[in-house]
Write an enzyme that holds these catalytic residues in place. Structure first.
Site, PDB file in Angstrom:
ATOM      1  N   TYR A  72       0.578  13.158   5.691  1.00 26.44           N
ATOM      2  CA  TYR A  72       1.641  12.275   5.417  1.00 26.44           C
ATOM      3  C   TYR A  72       2.965  13.160   5.496  1.00 26.44           C
ATOM      4  CZ  TYR A  72      -0.229   7.872   5.485  1.00 26.44           C
ATOM      5  OH  TYR A  72      -0.712   6.435   5.733  1.00 26.44           O
ATOM      6  N   THR A 119       0.853  -1.282   0.035  1.00 28.43           N
ATOM      7  CA  THR A 119       0.000  -0.067  -0.133  1.00 28.43           C
ATOM      8  C   THR A 119       0.847   1.301  -0.142  1.00 28.43           C
ATOM      9  OG1 THR A 119      -0.256   0.255   2.438  1.00 28.43           O
ATOM     10  CG2 THR A 119      -1.773  -1.258   1.384  1.00 28.43           C
ATOM     11  N   LEU A 125      -2.789   5.204  -0.549  1.00 26.95           N
ATOM     12  CA  LEU A 125      -4.432   4.877  -0.028  1.00 26.95           C
ATOM     13  C   LEU A 125      -4.412   3.318  -0.168  1.00 26.95           C
ATOM     14  CD1 LEU A 125      -5.629   7.148  -3.276  1.00 26.95           C
ATOM     15  CD2 LEU A 125      -5.568   7.950  -0.951  1.00 26.95           C
ATOM     16  N   HIS A 126      -4.238   3.223   1.267  1.00 25.73           N
ATOM     17  CA  HIS A 126      -4.033   1.867   1.674  1.00 25.73           C
ATOM     18  C   HIS A 126      -5.295   0.990   1.483  1.00 25.73           C
ATOM     19  CE1 HIS A 126      -0.788   3.039   4.432  1.00 25.73           C
ATOM     20  NE2 HIS A 126      -1.448   4.031   4.837  1.00 25.73           N
ATOM     21  N   ASP A 127      -6.394   1.270   1.768  1.00 24.96           N
ATOM     22  CA  ASP A 127      -7.699   0.723   1.784  1.00 24.96           C
ATOM     23  C   ASP A 127      -8.283   0.595   0.458  1.00 24.96           C
ATOM     24  OD1 ASP A 127      -7.345   0.699   4.351  1.00 24.96           O
ATOM     25  OD2 ASP A 127      -8.935   1.753   5.135  1.00 24.96           O
TER      26      ASP A 127
END
Ligand code: BDR
Ligand code: CA
Length: 330
Positions: A241, A206, A257-259
């Site tokens: 960040y 991610t 945008l991990h998810d």
């Protein structure tokens, strides 16, 4: 036309959860059956309200179920969570954080969560299913761990469990751990050892799924409510960040945008790279490695592999799918 993939999302909305929801709800290849919320980035009352706001933005008739309000046991020992990196900082008199209490770019929700709890919904829905439901969990795994403990028959009913969590060479909330696993390490260990078919999307993948000013501009130029909200969420994350967690594998002025990458992995599995079948355990001993995903990369190991883990991603493919899908909203 091929059949849609049935999914249930488990979220703690959350800026990047909101973008992941937009991707899932707008993607014609997915059928989102329901969304469960949980304590994580924020208390569960906030993650639920934020989730309802996003569902309403998309005019989606998707039921939302209120989940667990606290981790299984980790908060019973408050000192366990003292080592974490700050989740907000004050710069030039302004508070910068990863996730605001409420997604202020959206009006208060007019709908309510369903009367049934998230755990009961998961158990009932999975048991009644044909074993054809994929779960995408992008939050602490408390709901799933409780559901598996309450009725282990659900394990065999889950087609695939895609989890955003953990890290191999990357961490965020502590020097060892990723946030979702660290927040409820016992739940993460229960779920990883459940015997489910698990695809793990950790920080190693991610952190490469980042977006920046170009993506934000594209979204704003759509001149749609979805485009405006997604751009605002992205700008907000970039600021966080920049202030708190510049990444060594991404340029400045970007945010991962991990998810959304976990959702993308269901739509287009090729978006993931370097996928390995490995033994993964989560440390819950309360020490410096609390919440850490321990990945056994030895060639000879006595423990069976339990998780497909993706250590890389195809960023261009991810961004293309994300932007094209968000651009499809009216
Ligand atoms: C994970 O933690 C949360 O802050 C994000 O929403 C994501 O699910 C990344 O570590
Ligand atoms: Ca999340």
């Amino acid at each position: 036309m091929s059949e849609k993939t049935k999914v249930i999302l488990d979220v703690d909305t959350g800026s990047d959860d909101a973008i992941a929801m937009m991707l899932a709800l707008l993607c014609p290849r997915l059928e989102v059956l329901g969304i469960t919320t949980v304590n994580g980035n924020l208390p569960v009352s906030n993650t639920t309200e934020n989730t309802l706001r996003v569902v309403e933005l998309l005019n989606a008739q998707i039921p939302v179920y209120l989940g667990c309000a606290a981790p299984l046991v980790s908060e019973l020992l408050p000192q366990r969570h003292l080592r974490s990196a700050p989740l907000s900082v004050v710069t030039n008199g302004k508070t910068v954080c990863y996730h605001r209490e409420y997604l202020t770019e959206l009006p208060a929700a007019t709908t309510k969560p369903q009367p049934r709890s998230a755990v009961c919904y998961l158990i009932d829905t999975l048991l009644a299913s044909q074993g054809d439901i994929t779960i995408v969990a992008v939050a602490p795994l408390t709901n799933l761990a409780v559901a598996m403990r309450a009725d282990p028959r659900i394990v065999k009913k889950i087609k695939r469990l895609v989890i955003m969590g953990g890290g191999h060479l990357q961490s965020n909330v502590t020097s060892a751990a990723e946030f979702n696993f660290w927040k409820d390490p016992e739940a993460a260990q229960i779920v990883l050892q459940s015997g489910c078919d698990i695809l793990l999307v950790p920080l190693d993948a991610t952190h490469r799924a980042y977006a920046g000013a170009a993506e934000s501009r594209f979204l704003r130029q759509l001149h749609t409510p979805v485009g405006d909200v997604a751009a605002s969420l992205l700008d907000f994350s970039i600021e966080a960040y920049n202030a708190m967690e510049p990444l060594d594998c991404a340029p400045a002025n970007t945010a991962p945008l991990h998810d959304a990458l976990a959702v993308c992995a269901v739509i287009e599995p090729q978006v993931l790279g370097n996928v390995q079948f490995r033994r993964v355990d989560v440390d819950f001993s309360g020490g410096v490695c609390d919440g850490m995903a321990v990945i056994d990369r030895r060639m000879c190991t006595d423990k069976p592999a339990n998780v497909h883990i993706a250590l890389d991603c195809d960023r261009e493919r991810f961004i293309r799918l994300l932007l094209d899908t968000l651009a499809s909203a009216k």
